[in-house]
Design a protein around this motif. Structure first.
Motif, PDB file in Angstrom:
ATOM      1  N   ARG A  53     -10.648 -34.452  69.018  1.00  0.00           N
ATOM      2  CA  ARG A  53     -10.675 -34.138  67.601  1.00  0.00           C
ATOM      3  C   ARG A  53     -11.135 -35.366  66.729  1.00  0.00           C
ATOM      4  NH1 ARG A  53      -7.641 -34.298  63.208  1.00  0.00           N
ATOM      5  NH2 ARG A  53      -8.203 -32.892  61.587  1.00  0.00           N
ATOM      6  N   ASP A  62     -18.859 -32.032  63.988  1.00  0.00           N
ATOM      7  CA  ASP A  62     -18.320 -30.840  63.467  1.00  0.00           C
ATOM      8  C   ASP A  62     -16.948 -30.754  64.419  1.00  0.00           C
ATOM      9  OD1 ASP A  62     -17.321 -28.722  62.061  1.00  0.00           O
ATOM     10  OD2 ASP A  62     -18.692 -27.200  63.357  1.00  0.00           O
ATOM     11  N   THR A  64     -14.575 -28.066  63.834  1.00  0.00           N
ATOM     12  CA  THR A  64     -14.106 -26.639  63.500  1.00  0.00           C
ATOM     13  C   THR A  64     -13.806 -25.927  64.975  1.00  0.00           C
ATOM     14  OG1 THR A  64     -16.315 -25.747  63.351  1.00  0.00           O
ATOM     15  CG2 THR A  64     -15.062 -26.130  61.547  1.00  0.00           C
ATOM     16  N   LYS A  65     -14.609 -26.005  65.893  1.00  0.00           N
ATOM     17  CA  LYS A  65     -14.284 -25.520  66.913  1.00  0.00           C
ATOM     18  C   LYS A  65     -12.917 -26.299  67.714  1.00  0.00           C
ATOM     19  CE  LYS A  65     -18.682 -23.538  68.370  1.00  0.00           C
ATOM     20  NZ  LYS A  65     -19.639 -23.654  69.496  1.00  0.00           N
ATOM     21  N   THR A  66     -12.926 -27.524  67.664  1.00  0.00           N
ATOM     22  CA  THR A  66     -11.882 -28.201  68.285  1.00  0.00           C
ATOM     23  C   THR A  66     -10.527 -27.708  67.516  1.00  0.00           C
ATOM     24  OG1 THR A  66     -13.425 -29.949  68.855  1.00  0.00           O
ATOM     25  CG2 THR A  66     -10.819 -30.470  69.007  1.00  0.00           C
ATOM     26  N   ASP A  67     -10.332 -27.516  66.225  1.00  0.00           N
ATOM     27  CA  ASP A  67      -9.330 -27.245  65.372  1.00  0.00           C
ATOM     28  C   ASP A  67      -8.929 -25.694  65.749  1.00  0.00           C
ATOM     29  OD1 ASP A  67      -9.221 -29.721  63.910  1.00  0.00           O
ATOM     30  OD2 ASP A  67     -10.542 -28.710  62.289  1.00  0.00           O
ATOM     31  N   GLN A  68     -10.044 -24.906  65.981  1.00  0.00           N
ATOM     32  CA  GLN A  68      -9.415 -23.548  66.575  1.00  0.00           C
ATOM     33  C   GLN A  68      -8.791 -23.621  67.754  1.00  0.00           C
ATOM     34  OE1 GLN A  68     -13.192 -21.544  66.526  1.00  0.00           O
ATOM     35  NE2 GLN A  68     -13.142 -21.144  64.284  1.00  0.00           N
ATOM     36  N   LYS A  69      -9.259 -24.587  68.568  1.00  0.00           N
ATOM     37  CA  LYS A  69      -8.632 -24.437  69.825  1.00  0.00           C
ATOM     38  C   LYS A  69      -7.104 -25.191  69.817  1.00  0.00           C
ATOM     39  CE  LYS A  69     -12.826 -25.457  72.771  1.00  0.00           C
ATOM     40  NZ  LYS A  69     -13.339 -26.329  73.417  1.00  0.00           N
TER      41      LYS A  69
END
Length: 84
Positions: A53, A62, A64-69
């Motif tokens: 991240r 971006d 966002t995918k890492t934050d979701q994980k």
């Protein structure tokens, strides 16, 4: 910012928050000695995702995918803690 400075800063934060268990020993609950293998595995995965991240933020990509994980892994860790 200089890349070497950022690498040193990340390494310092890792040592302070991840590898150091001074605060964890004070609470006793998250001490690595008392963690299950699953909890340790999840903790290492979280560290890797946080580093990913940070790297993406540095490169202005971006996250966002890492934050979701990260959110999913944190939830798994909390469930693992409750089960313990």
């Amino acid at each position: 910012m200089d890349k070497e400075y950022l690498k040193n800063k990340i390494e310092g934060l890792r040592q302070h928050f991840v590898e150091s268990t001074v605060h964890e020993r004070a609470t006793g609950f998250y001490d690595e000695v008392h963690m299950t293998k699953k909890m340790l595995k999840i903790k290492k995965k979280l560290v890797a995702l946080e580093m990913e991240r940070c790297q993406k933020k540095i490169e202005h990509k971006d996250v966002t995918k890492t934050d979701q994980k990260i959110a999913e892994i944190k939830q798994q860790f909390e469930i693992c803690c409750k089960d313990r």
